[in-house]
Design a protein around this motif. Structure first.
Motif, PDB file in Angstrom:
ATOM      1  N   ILE A 154       0.828  -1.204   0.000  1.00 12.59           N
ATOM      2  CA  ILE A 154       0.000   0.000   0.000  1.00 12.59           C
ATOM      3  C   ILE A 154       0.866   1.259   0.000  1.00 12.59           C
ATOM      4  O   ILE A 154       0.637   2.188  -0.784  1.00 12.59           O
ATOM      5  N   VAL A 201      -5.633  -0.201   7.109  1.00 11.97           N
ATOM      6  CA  VAL A 201      -6.651  -0.454   6.082  1.00 11.97           C
ATOM      7  C   VAL A 201      -7.856   0.437   6.341  1.00 11.97           C
ATOM      8  O   VAL A 201      -8.381   1.109   5.438  1.00 11.97           O
ATOM      9  N   SER A 202      -8.283   0.474   7.600  1.00  6.88           N
ATOM     10  CA  SER A 202      -9.409   1.321   7.997  1.00  6.88           C
ATOM     11  C   SER A 202      -9.096   2.793   7.748  1.00  6.88           C
ATOM     12  O   SER A 202      -9.922   3.541   7.220  1.00  6.88           O
ATOM     13  N   HIS A 215      -3.824  -0.279  -2.978  1.00  4.51           N
ATOM     14  CA  HIS A 215      -4.411  -0.276  -1.646  1.00  4.51           C
ATOM     15  C   HIS A 215      -5.324  -1.494  -1.463  1.00  4.51           C
ATOM     16  O   HIS A 215      -5.336  -2.129  -0.402  1.00  4.51           O
ATOM     17  N   ALA A 260      -4.653  -4.387   1.183  1.00  2.00           N
ATOM     18  CA  ALA A 260      -5.652  -4.671   2.214  1.00  2.00           C
ATOM     19  C   ALA A 260      -5.963  -6.167   2.267  1.00  2.00           C
ATOM     20  O   ALA A 260      -6.138  -6.746   3.345  1.00  2.00           O
TER      21      ALA A 260
END
Length: 313
Positions: free
Chosen positions: A140, A259-260, A277, A281
């Protein structure tokens, strides 16, 4: 027992996912206040909620000894004061995506310290799950171009982020020691109380009453969110998770936080969410699953052994 663990894993997932929202709320709050003040207001509000909660839930509380107060002070200094000053400095001066992913390296240090000081068993699943999750985090942060990792320069703000990583790892490990005697609610309450005390001198120097009175509504909503959900609810769930499954296994769930944070930064701050991303994730969630499911590798090895015996015969 297995069913109970899945409930704990669910709590840890919710807790760490909620921490991701702190990057967004913090980004809003630091527009009105300096980092130490945001941290102080967040935990002062949390303390006001936690003490009545502790008195209500823990009827048969033990009176802490001087040594216990010392451990609570260490928790307040590391996980509340130092971590949050570093956290909000990074929130103010670095992109949400970078700071959230940098802090996601926490599990590595927590696992090492847990094995060294708490003598927790570090399994193959822990290591493999952590590597998979960190691969996702790296994917990411480099936008899928892993080789660019070697081209990154070390910026001054990265030292601040490193301070956040170290302080949170110490908080998690010392917290495991405290949880042998005290509940998650008690441990969180005393840690927050000491952290608030440590933060007060910094907040009083950098902020005036005029600053507080002139802060807009969105700032107070952001601070209230961090006090209630990010601190009171999530900290108690995280500490309860540490008590039930250990600091090493609980720390793997910290990978859910970036991730959140990335998803929320995309929706609320307009930061770009890319295909990298999404793949990252997926790696993170896979790593969490592998790291918390000890039967996966065992089943695979048994299947390989049976296939080998069948082929040999």
């Amino acid at each position: 027992m297995i069913k109970k663990h899945w409930v704990i894993y669910g709590m840890l997932t919710i807790a760490t996912a909620t921490w991701g929202s702190a990057f967004i709320a913090g980004k809003i709050a630091v527009q009105s206040f300096e980092p130490a003040t945001v941290a102080f207001l967040r935990f002062f509000g949390a303390a006001i909620l936690l003490f009545p909660l502790m008195w209500l839930m823990e009827k048969n509380r033990q009176k802490p000894t001087l040594k216990d107060y010392g451990l609570f002070a260490v928790l307040g200094l590391t996980g509340i004061a130092v971590y949050n000053i570093c956290f909000f400095l990074a929130t103010k001066h670095a992109p949400v995506i970078k700071s959230s992913l940098f802090i996601a390296s926490n599990p590595v240090l927590i696992v090492l310290l847990s094995g060294l000081f708490l003598k927790e068993t570090i399994t193959k699943n822990h290591i493999i799950g952590m590597v998979i999750a960190l691969t996702g985090v790296t994917f990411i942060i480099t936008e899928g171009h892993l080789l660019t990792l070697f081209q990154f320069g070390f910026e001054p703000i990265d030292f601040v982020l490193l301070g956040a990583v170290i302080s949170w790892a110490l908080y998690s490990v010392v917290g495991k020691v405290v949880l042998r005697k005290y509940s998650a609610v008690e441990s969180t309450t005393y840690a927050v109380a000491f952290g608030t005390i440590f933060l007060f001198p910094f907040a009083s120097v950098e902020t005036s009453w005029q600053d507080i009175l002139s802060a807009d509504f969105s700032t107070w909503v952001a601070i209230s969110h961090m006090s209630i959900f990010v601190t009171v609810v999530s900290f108690i769930m995280y500490y309860y998770g540490i008590k039930e499954v250990g600091a090493a296994k609980a720390s793997i769930f910290i990978n859910v936080m970036p991730v959140s944070a990335v998803l929320m930064a995309t929706f609320f701050l307009g930061e770009t969410f890319t295909w990298a991303h999404g793949i990252g994730a997926a790696f993170v969630l896979t790593g969490v699953y592998v790291g918390t499911n000890p039967k996966i590798l065992r089943r695979k090895l048994i299947a390989q052994e049976s296939s080998f015996k069948k082929f040999s015969s």
